[in-house]
Write an enzyme that holds these catalytic residues in place. Structure first.
Site, PDB file in Angstrom:
ATOM      1  N   THR A  30      74.105  -0.597  -9.173  1.00 27.97           N
ATOM      2  CA  THR A  30      74.674  -1.848  -8.665  1.00 27.97           C
ATOM      3  C   THR A  30      76.099  -1.627  -8.166  1.00 27.97           C
ATOM      4  OG1 THR A  30      75.485  -2.459 -10.876  1.00 27.97           O
ATOM      5  CG2 THR A  30      73.315  -3.294 -10.216  1.00 27.97           C
ATOM      6  N   GLU A  52      77.356  -8.384  -9.760  1.00 29.21           N
ATOM      7  CA  GLU A  52      76.726  -7.080  -9.534  1.00 29.21           C
ATOM      8  C   GLU A  52      75.618  -7.200  -8.495  1.00 29.21           C
ATOM      9  OE1 GLU A  52      76.880  -4.765 -13.692  1.00 29.21           O
ATOM     10  OE2 GLU A  52      75.770  -6.663 -13.803  1.00 29.21           O
TER      11      GLU A  52
END
Length: 314
Positions: free
Chosen positions: A212, A262
């Site tokens: 991420t 994220e």
């Protein structure tokens, strides 16, 4: 339509700058620069063309309600740099950023015209129907018509309704708090977005097999409801689809922690560290929840990706 680079002039009361730029003004705080705000700015632009002057906007900073203790506003739908960029896109030639403080707040409605608008050589004004100005918000939009007589044209832009939906900043905030990015898009006329820089995290997503990009906001954007979203990410000259989690990652025992932003890009493995990234919210998938095991979380992320692929395919 005005196409030159927009000039930004920061003002405070009492005015010290000598302004020699006849303008029309769209006046308002314009948080979100939604479709209602756009209508006001468009009308000011049209007035400028009719009168042969520069189309301009007057906005305020900080938020008047925050200064006056009427609301605890620390995050904005469009932080000032974002707002200015949107004004430029709308064809505004000049933006006055008026510092809103207690001294300025004490100006009467009449003094606002005489000590602010007159020295700025304002030839036309456009405001929203609910615009107020002057001490204790005593001046209403209609008062500008009378106060401007013989000095400038004042026009009021009425409220915009869309399929029964009120176009307003408060309704936009409510939609985002509910994760309803589709209503937000209807109000804005574009996808709601935030922007920041990709920073190093704890690389937990990479260990799970889903790397991420951790976004650190550079401006105080209003954050939508916690949960998982389908998003579109812009970085450098690239555009990519992804899924984004907003929240505290309860599976990893981070209760009460600061929200993390994220993004997992679909079918991409770019090195994104230190790059600027803009995120547009397209669709809300699900709420954030705690999973019993790492394996259960991995299984859910796989399902989220498949849901995202199906939604994008439509």
């Amino acid at each position: 339509m005005w196409t030159a680079k927009m000039e930004v002039i920061h003002l405070s009361y009492p005015l010290e700058q000598q302004i020699s730029l006849p303008t029309t003004l769209a006046i308002g705080y314009f948080d979100g620069v939604h479709r209602g705000h756009q209508a006001v700015i468009t009308r000011a632009n049209q007035l400028a063309e009719e009168l042969g002057v520069t189309p301009a906007v007057m906005t305020f900073f900080p938020h008047p309600r925050e200064v006056l203790g009427l609301a605890q506003i620390t995050r904005y739908l469009t932080p000032l740099p974002e707002k200015l960029a949107l004004f430029q896109e709308l064809g505004v030639g000049c933006t006055y950023v008026m510092r809103f403080d207690h001294t300025f707040a004490k100006l009467t409605a009449k003094a606002f015209v005489q000590e602010i608008l007159d020295p700025l050589q304002v030839k036309g004004v456009a405001t929203g129907f609910n615009f107020t100005f002057g001490k204790n918000a005593s001046g209403k939009a209609e008062d500008l018509i009378a106060l401007g007589k013989g000095k400038f044209r004042a026009e009021i832009v009425e409220a915009i309704q869309s399929e029964g939906l009120t176009i307003s900043s408060s309704r936009l905030r409510q939609a985002l708090l509910e994760g309803d990015v589709h209503v937000a898009r209807e109000i804005l006329g574009r996808n709601y977005s935030i922007a920041g820089t990709v920073v190093h995290g704890d690389k937990r997503g990479r260990l799970l097999g889903f790397p991420t990009a951790n976004i650190e906001l550079e401006n105080p954007f209003f954050i939508p409801k916690r949960g998982v979203y389908i998003v579109q990410a812009y970085f450098e000259q690239e555009v990519a689809m992804g899924i984004m989690n907003i929240g505290i990652r309860p599976t990893f025992n981070n209760p009460g922690g600061q929200d993390r932003l994220e993004v997992h890009l679909l079918d991409r493995t770019d090195d994104l560290y230190e790059k600027k990234m803009k995120i547009e919210f397209l669709h809300y998938l699900r709420e954030e929840k705690k999973f019993e095991s790492k394996e259960a979380l991995i299984d859910q992320i796989q399902k989220d990706k498949q849901s995202a692929y199906r939604w994008i395919a439509k």
